[in-house]
Design an enzyme around this catalytic site. Structure first.
Site, PDB file in Angstrom:
ATOM      1  N   CYS C  44       0.843  -1.192   0.000  1.00 10.18           N
ATOM      2  CA  CYS C  44       0.000   0.000   0.000  1.00 10.18           C
ATOM      3  C   CYS C  44       0.886   1.254   0.000  1.00 10.18           C
ATOM      4  O   CYS C  44       2.048   1.223   0.392  1.00 10.18           O
ATOM      5  CB  CYS C  44      -0.898   0.001   1.225  1.00 10.18           C
ATOM      6  N   ASP C  46       0.430   3.620   1.941  1.00 11.76           N
ATOM      7  CA  ASP C  46       0.380   4.135   3.322  1.00 11.76           C
ATOM      8  C   ASP C  46       1.789   4.378   3.854  1.00 11.76           C
ATOM      9  O   ASP C  46       2.664   3.519   3.768  1.00 11.76           O
ATOM     10  CB  ASP C  46      -0.359   3.118   4.197  1.00 11.76           C
ATOM     11  N   ARG C  48       2.923   4.329   6.656  1.00  9.87           N
ATOM     12  CA  ARG C  48       3.318   3.524   7.812  1.00  9.87           C
ATOM     13  C   ARG C  48       3.750   2.119   7.426  1.00  9.87           C
ATOM     14  O   ARG C  48       4.193   1.343   8.259  1.00  9.87           O
ATOM     15  CB  ARG C  48       2.153   3.468   8.809  1.00  9.87           C
ATOM     16  N   HIS C 105      -2.382  -4.353   5.196  1.00 11.11           N
ATOM     17  CA  HIS C 105      -2.026  -3.798   6.498  1.00 11.11           C
ATOM     18  C   HIS C 105      -3.248  -3.312   7.287  1.00 11.11           C
ATOM     19  O   HIS C 105      -4.351  -3.143   6.736  1.00 11.11           O
ATOM     20  CB  HIS C 105      -1.033  -2.645   6.329  1.00 11.11           C
ATOM     21  N   CYS C 108      -6.252   0.164   6.945  1.00 10.96           N
ATOM     22  CA  CYS C 108      -5.995   0.651   5.584  1.00 10.96           C
ATOM     23  C   CYS C 108      -7.062   1.680   5.190  1.00 10.96           C
ATOM     24  O   CYS C 108      -8.264   1.396   5.213  1.00 10.96           O
ATOM     25  CB  CYS C 108      -6.014  -0.529   4.609  1.00 10.96           C
TER      26      CYS C 108
END
Lengths: 225, 225, 225, 225
Positions: C44, C46, C48, C105, C108
Site C-alpha cells: 500500500c 500508506d 506507515r 495492512h 488501511c
C-alpha cells in the site's frame, strides 16, 4: 383428454366444493367491487413460502409479487420492462396500498446460488445470474458493515438482501414521497418453514425480531392502555 | 412499538398455532430436504388470485411467479435482469419442474389498463406501461384471428394474453427442448373469483374449458378403464 | 533558493554520509550488474507500511509496487495502462522474480473508504472510487463465504482484499503457468504498525498466522533435521 | 510448513526485535492517530530505489506510490481505474500532503525498454508496452527542445520523463489549484544508487542539481541569516 396436472384438478375440486361454497358471497363481492388490498408482499417463488398461508390471509387481502429471492430492483429512470417495478407502481399509485412487505425466507435458493457463485455469476445461468446480481450491493454492505457478526453467512445474506430491497424501495420517488408523508409503510420480514418462525425487521436496529414476541408485546400494551 | 401491520401479526399467529402445529413434521422435512415442486405457476399479483388457494396446494407443491397480468416475456438473448425469465430458468433447469401453468384471471387490472390505454401506453405509468406492452402481440393476434368472436373483449384479451405467454414460453430453448422431448408440459388456465370457475385451455382448439367438466370426464374415463 | 523539502535534504545527507558510505561497494555493484530481486511486493502507499523496513531488506532485494490498498487487478486482455499489471509483467517475465507477496495492512484507508461508501463509490472521489471498486469481489466473497466470522469487519475486508488479489494474480496467464510449474510462489501477508505484528496467510486454511510463530516452527524443524 | 520466503521471515524477525522494540511508542501512536505524511513520493518499483532509505525517512513520513518508471499519467476525466491518479487524489485531497516528489533514477529499466522498442511498443509486453507509452510525450519534447544536449540519451530520457510527470501533475485540477494557491509544491528528483547521488530539478532551468550542493548552500544561507 387433457394433460392438465390431475393433482391441480383435484385440488381445484376441493377449492370449489369446500372453500368457494363457504365464502361465495365474499368472493362475488370481490369480483363486483374489485380488489382493495392494504398490503403488498414482495416474496420469493419458493414453493415453501406462501404469503397467504403464512399470514392466514383471505383472497383480496394481499397484492403479491413473487420473484426469485424476493428482490426489489433499484429505481431506474426509463427502466424498461422491469416486472417488479411495474407491480410496485401498480400497487402504490393505482391500488394505493398502505404497506409494502419484503418477505425473505430461510434456505433461499437464489441467495444460495449467489453465494456459491462466489462472484462468478456468469456461470449461474443466463437469466438467474443477471437477476441475482442484484444481491451484490447487499453482499458489499454486509461485508462493510455487518449488523450481526454471529449470523450464519446464508442467513446474514438473506437478511442483507431484505435490507437492500427496503433501501431500493426508497429509491422510487412515488414510494419515498408517500413514506415521508406517513401514508405508506415499508417492512422487512423473514420466514422459516422448518420452525414456522416469522421474524420482523426492527427499523432502528435493522435486526430481525421474533413475530410472536412482537405480538405478545402488542397484546400487553393493549391490555395496559 | 412495531408498525408491522397488526392483521399480519394476527394472521401469522393463527398460522403458527393452528396450521404449523398440524403440519410441523412435513414442514420440517421441507426445510431439511429442500423443495421439489412438480408445477410452476405464472400468475398475477392480483390479491384475488391465490394459486395455492385455487389449487388447494400445500407448501412445497407450487413454484410461483406472480407479476402484473401473469405475463411471460419472450426469450431474449442476453435478456438482462428479467425476473420472470430468471424464475423460469431456475424452475425448469434447476428444480426440473414437470409442468408450467400460465394462470390468467377475470377482470385483470393489467389487461384493463392495456385496453384503456388504447395504444398510448406512455400514459399508463413509467413501469406499468412498458410492462403491459408485452400484451401487444396478443392484442394483434386477437384482432387478426379471433378464436371466439362472441367473447367479451376484456375476457378475449385475457385469454389472448395467456395464449401469447404460452407461445413465448416456447421461445426459450431450454423449455422448447424439454417440451419436444415430452419431459415438460405447458398449460393455460383462467380463473374467476366471482363464480369460482377455473377454465383450462384446450391445446388443440385453444378454447378454454370448464375444469369441473374436465374432472368429471377424467373420472368417467377412469371408471371405464 | 530551492523549495525542495528541507527534511528530505537532511535525510538524504544522513543516507549519503552514513548508509551509502557503509555499503558503497554493494551499491556500485547493483548499478553495474543491475537488479536481480527474488521477491516482488505489492504493498500500500500508506506511509506507515514500508516493505523494506518491515522485511529489513537491502536495496536490490525487493521489487515493490505500491498502490492504494495494495490491490492486484484481474488480468484483462488488452487491459490498457494498468500500472500494477505492467509491474507484474516486468517483474515476472523480465526480472523473473521467484515470489510475489501481497502485503496488506491494519487500518488501511482504502479499505476504510470502501466500507464507508457502503457501495456508493461515486461519492468517494473520481479516481479513488473506481480504484477501490476492485474490492467489490472481495466484499462479495466475504459476504458469501466468510473464512472467520469473528473478525472485525475492517480486518476481515483487509484479509479478503489480500485473498482476492492472490486470486487475481492467478488470472494472469504468465503467473498461473509459472506457479503451476513450481517456479513462482505467491503469498499473502498483513502488517500492523501498532503491534509490529506480521501475519502470513496459510494457503490451505486461508487464515492468517503470526510470522514470529512461523519462524519459531521453522527453527524447530531445522534443529530437528 | 510455510513456503513464505525464509529471508523475509528472518528480516522481519530483525525488524520486530530491533527496530520495532526501539520505536514501539511512535509506531503505536501512528496506529492510533493515523498517518499524516507531508510528502508524497512517486517512485519506481526498482528494487534499488527505496524512497525511505534514500531520504532516511521514518514510518509515517512518506506516502509512496511505486510504479514502473515513476510515471504520472495525465488527468483524464472519468479516468477509470488508474492507480496512480487514485493515489494522488487520496494523498492531495484526503491526506492533504504538502509536497509531491517525482523520483526518477539511473538505469531505469522502464526507460530502457522504451528506448529499445524504438517506437514499437507492441513488442514490449501487453502491459509494459501500453504503460511506458506514457513516456512518448517526454521523448517527443526531448527530441524537439533538449534541455542539455550533452547528456547521455538514457539519462536525458529519465530526466525528460520526470519533467513530463511534473507537467502531468499540473493537469489534475485539484493539484493545479493548490499549487497556484501556494498550498502544494511539486518537485522532480533523480537518484543514482551507484554513486549515491541525488539530484533535484531546478524549476526555472529544468536542470538537475546535486542535492548535497543544495544542502551546503542552504546551510550557508542559514548561517548568514
Amino acid at each position: 383428454m387433457t394433460d392438465f396436472p390431475k393433482e391441480l384438478l383435484t385440488g381445484y375440486g376441493l377449492y370449489k366444493e369446500r372453500i368457494y361454497r363457504q365464502f361465495e358471497e365474499e368472493y362475488q363481492n370481490l369480483a363486483i367491487y374489485g380488489q382493495e388490498p392494504e398490503v403488498m408482499v414482495i416474496s420469493c417463488c419458493d414453493s415453501r413460502v406462501t404469503p397467504e398461508g403464512i399470514f392466514h390471509a383471505q383472497p383480496g387481502e394481499l397484492f403479491v409479487v413473487r420473484n426469485v429471492a424476493n428482490l426489489v430492483p433499484p429505481f431506474i429512470q426509463g427502466g424498461g420492462t422491469h416486472g417488479t417495478s411495474a407491480a410496485l407502481e401498480y400497487a402504490v399509485t393505482g391500488l394505493k396500498v398502505k404497506h409494502l412487505v419484503v418477505l425473505g425466507h430461510c434456505k433461499c435458493g437464489g441467495v444460495q446460488a449467489f453465494r456459491e457463485s462466489n462472484g462468478k455469476l456468469s456461470k449461474t445461468g443466463q437469466f438467474v445470474g443477471p437477476w441475482i446480481k442484484m444481491l451484490e450491493p447487499a453482499a458489499i454492505t454486509l461485508a462493510c458493515t455487518p449488523v450481526d457478526k454471529n449470523e450464519d453467512p446464508q442467513l446474514a445474506l438473506e437478511y442483507a438482501g431484505i435490507r437492500q430491497s427496503l433501501k431500493n424501495l426508497m429509491t422510487f420517488p412515488f414510494i419515498e414521497k408517500l413514506v415521508t408523508q406517513g401514508n405508506l409503510d415499508i417492512h422487512g420480514a423473514w420466514f422459516d418453514i422448518g420452525s414456522g418462525s416469522l421474524r420482523v425487521m426492527n427499523k432502528e436496529t435493522e435486526l430481525f425480531e421474533d413475530a410472536q414476541d412482537l405480538r405478545a408485546r402488542l397484546k400487553e400494551q393493549e391490555a395496559e392502555d
